[in-house]
Design an enzyme around this catalytic site. Structure first.
Site, mmCIF file in Angstrom:
data_model
loop_
_atom_site.group_PDB
_atom_site.id
_atom_site.type_symbol
_atom_site.label_atom_id
_atom_site.label_comp_id
_atom_site.label_asym_id
_atom_site.label_seq_id
_atom_site.Cartn_x
_atom_site.Cartn_y
_atom_site.Cartn_z
ATOM 1 N N ALA A 118 1.214 1.387 11.624
ATOM 2 C CA ALA A 118 1.520 0.709 10.354
ATOM 3 C C ALA A 118 0.244 0.434 9.571
ATOM 4 O O ALA A 118 -0.815 0.183 10.143
ATOM 5 C CB ALA A 118 2.242 -0.606 10.635
ATOM 6 N N ASN A 140 0.859 -1.195 0.000
ATOM 7 C CA ASN A 140 0.000 0.000 0.000
ATOM 8 C C ASN A 140 0.893 1.242 0.000
ATOM 9 O O ASN A 140 2.113 1.131 -0.025
ATOM 10 C CB ASN A 140 -0.966 -0.031 1.194
ATOM 11 C CG ASN A 140 -0.217 -0.059 2.505
ATOM 12 O OD1 ASN A 140 0.498 0.878 2.839
ATOM 13 N ND2 ASN A 140 -0.345 -1.162 3.247
HETATM 14 O O1 PMT Z 1 2.914 6.117 6.484
HETATM 15 P P1 PMT Z 1 2.356 7.465 6.045
HETATM 16 O O2 PMT Z 1 2.525 7.715 4.567
HETATM 17 O O3 PMT Z 1 2.886 8.589 6.890
HETATM 18 O O4 PMT Z 1 0.761 7.434 6.279
HETATM 19 C C1 PMT Z 1 0.269 7.344 7.570
HETATM 20 C C2 PMT Z 1 -0.926 6.380 7.650
HETATM 21 C C3 PMT Z 1 -2.052 6.923 6.811
HETATM 22 C C4 PMT Z 1 -0.528 4.977 7.166
HETATM 23 C C5 PMT Z 1 -1.322 6.300 9.169
HETATM 24 O O5 PMT Z 1 -1.668 7.583 9.618
HETATM 25 C C6 PMT Z 1 -2.478 5.343 9.395
HETATM 26 O O6 PMT Z 1 -3.655 5.654 9.245
HETATM 27 N N1 PMT Z 1 -2.145 4.089 9.779
HETATM 28 C C7 PMT Z 1 -3.088 2.970 9.922
HETATM 29 C C8 PMT Z 1 -3.296 2.315 8.592
HETATM 30 C C9 PMT Z 1 -4.235 1.136 8.645
HETATM 31 O O7 PMT Z 1 -3.856 0.048 8.302
HETATM 32 O O8 PMT Z 1 -5.423 1.390 9.113
HETATM 33 P P2 PMT Z 1 -6.608 0.288 9.253
HETATM 34 O O9 PMT Z 1 -7.809 1.112 9.495
HETATM 35 O O10 PMT Z 1 -6.578 -0.628 8.100
HETATM 36 O O11 PMT Z 1 -6.201 -0.532 10.541
HETATM 37 C C10 PMT Z 1 -6.635 -0.180 11.838
HETATM 38 C C11 PMT Z 1 -5.572 -0.440 12.859
HETATM 39 O O12 PMT Z 1 -5.305 -1.852 12.938
HETATM 40 C C12 PMT Z 1 -4.238 0.214 12.588
HETATM 41 O O13 PMT Z 1 -3.711 0.630 13.823
HETATM 42 C C13 PMT Z 1 -3.384 -0.909 11.987
HETATM 43 O O14 PMT Z 1 -2.001 -0.733 12.287
HETATM 44 C C14 PMT Z 1 -3.943 -2.110 12.720
HETATM 45 N N2 PMT Z 1 -3.877 -3.370 11.959
HETATM 46 C C15 PMT Z 1 -4.556 -3.536 10.804
HETATM 47 C C16 PMT Z 1 -4.548 -4.741 10.164
HETATM 48 C C17 PMT Z 1 -3.785 -5.802 10.710
HETATM 49 N N3 PMT Z 1 -3.723 -6.972 10.115
HETATM 50 N N4 PMT Z 1 -3.101 -5.620 11.840
HETATM 51 C C18 PMT Z 1 -3.131 -4.424 12.478
HETATM 52 O O15 PMT Z 1 -2.484 -4.259 13.515
#
Ligand code: PMT
Length: 403
Positions: free
Chosen positions: A274, A210
């Site tokens: 992440a 991504n």
């Molecule tokens: O890296 P940059 O370019 O600076 O951009 C920053 C960002 C947009 C990546 C950052 O601010 C951000 O939003 N990070 C979370 C991205 C994400 O995966 O969001 P999500 O809504 O899909 O996941 C929710 C949470 O669960 C997140 O804390 C993620 O780290 C966590 N997760 C998700 C999937 C997974 N399999 N394991 C996880 O731990």
């Protein structure tokens, strides 16, 4: 004494504020640090090597090609031997050299040869500071993990008014103390941060990924370290450097990331920034899928472990404060609130990552802090500023739980 036992290499550039560097040496030493001085050729027009040597109680280093200095203490040794490098005053010229990796005198060579943290205190005329070139160089240095203190705004030696005055020696010494973990509100705290994307292999040459650059997560790790925390950063593949002063573990896949996170625990607080791939290829090819085979490769997806949810439900090993992020393209708050409940974390930092916002990969972010009791909307800020505000909030919360 707050800086007892710490070794500071002070690089004094050529500006009228150089006289304040003498006061800074006294302040560092009063706080218990030992100081070595490098005086640039231009710096020596403002203060003398003798003043620097008298106040540091050590030799003042001025020359890259001094046979005696190189034999006693080479330029590599000078930076290796320090816990922190401080550049005060940091002139426009020194900032430009640092930003472009030039090494044509002792100061710039020591700065390029170091893997220690570097604190700069810019000092220059207001128009030099606001010039696009200096601003570009400063942004690039911040991206490299260089920490800035000041410049302050006020009347200048040249009679003009505006930003460009060097921060006061006490403010520079305070910033150094925070960086050295001597006085930070997170001293003694362990913080775990995840950052960047994950790469999920399709076959030996292809992967699912991504657009995360790691800028937001790395900024959080750096901000936590600057408040004195012992920080471990688990990062997916990114093109930006590891933040100085932070233990960084590079991983590739979500499964590697989970393993590294589990190994890095226990922690007082874990921040999951992440962008972990939700899915990976279940039937990853041992060999490159061949186009000539005809048709489309028979890819099927399977779910990755959810690292945030796993850590949030860890029982005894669960950090006191677990902070997730939510990257949403619609219904940002509602989706973040649902994630907070589903994943079992304490806070969610929600951001809108729809294409127009340019958050993924960009330098700015607009976030909403979603907790069990409400939602706070933060203004649009640089990712560094988001990181500082978030980490300050974390420090205040952990302190509250301590008492
Ligand atoms: O890296 P940059 O370019 O600076 O951009 C920053 C960002 C947009 C990546 C950052 O601010 C951000 O939003 N990070 C979370 C991205 C994400 O995966 O969001 P999500 O809504 O899909 O996941 C929710 C949470 O669960 C997140 O804390 C993620 O780290 C966590 N997760 C998700 C999937 C997974 N399999 N394991 C996880 O731990």
């Amino acid at each position: 004494m707050a800086l007892a036992g710490k070794r500071i290499l002070l690089i004094i550039g050529g500006g009228i504020a150089a006289y304040k560097a003498l006061e800074l040496i006294r302040d560092f030493r009063k706080r218990g640090a030992s100081v070595r001085g490098i005086l640039t050729k231009a710096g020596a027009e403002f203060v003398t090597p003798l003043s620097v040597a008298s106040l540091t109680g050590d030799k003042c280093y001025t020359d890259l090609f001094s046979l005696t200095d190189e034999a006693e203490m080479g330029h590599i040794e000078l930076s290796r031997d320090a816990d922190l490098l401080v550049v005060a005053p940091a002139t426009a010229d020194l900032l430009a050299k640092m930003a472009h990796g030039l090494a044509n005198d002792l100061a710039s060579t020591a700065l390029l040869a170091t893997d220690k943290r570097v604190l700069v205190a810019p000092a220059m005329n207001v128009r030099m500071w606001t010039h696009a070139a200096t601003q570009r160089n400063s942004a690039s240095l911040k991206g490299d993990g260089i920490i800035f203190v000041g410049p302050d705004e006020g009347e200048m030696a040249c009679g003009e008014f505006g930003p460009g005055r060097m921060a006061e020696p006490a403010a520079i010494a305070d910033a150094a103390a925070r960086l050295l973990g001597a006085e930070g509100p997170l001293s003694g705290r362990r913080i775990l941060v995840t950052s960047g994307p994950t790469h999920e292999p399709i076959d030996p040459v292809r992967y699912i990924a991504n657009r995360s650059s790691g800028k937001q997560g790395h900024a959080i790790a750096a901000a936590a370290a600057s408040l004195g925390a012992d920080v471990t950063l688990v990062s997916g593949p990114v093109a930006i450097p590891n933040p100085p002063g932070v233990k960084t573990i590079r991983v590739e896949t979500a499964r590697d990331m989970l393993q590294a996170v589990e190994k890095a625990l226990p922690a007082d607080c874990a921040i999951f920034c992440a962008a972990v791939a939700d899915w990976r290829v279940a039937n990853e090819g041992d060999q490159k899928f061949k186009k000539e085979a005809g048709g489309l490769p028979p890819l099927s997806l399977t779910e990755n472990p959810d690292i945030l949810a796993t850590v949030s439900r860890m029982g005894d090993k669960r950090p006191e404060l677990v902070v997730g992020f939510a990257a949403e393209t619609e219904k940002v708050i509602a989706h973040a609130q649902a994630k907070l409940a589903r994943k079992g974390c304490d806070w969610i930092v929600a951001n809108d990552v729809s294409h127009e916002g340019g958050v993924m990969g960009g330098d700015m972010n607009t976030v909403h802090l979603v907790t069990k009791t409400g939602v706070e909307d933060w203004p649009k800020m640089g990712k560094d500023a988001v990181a500082e505000k978030l980490v300050a909030r974390i420090a205040a919360t952990l302190k509250g739980r301590w008492v």
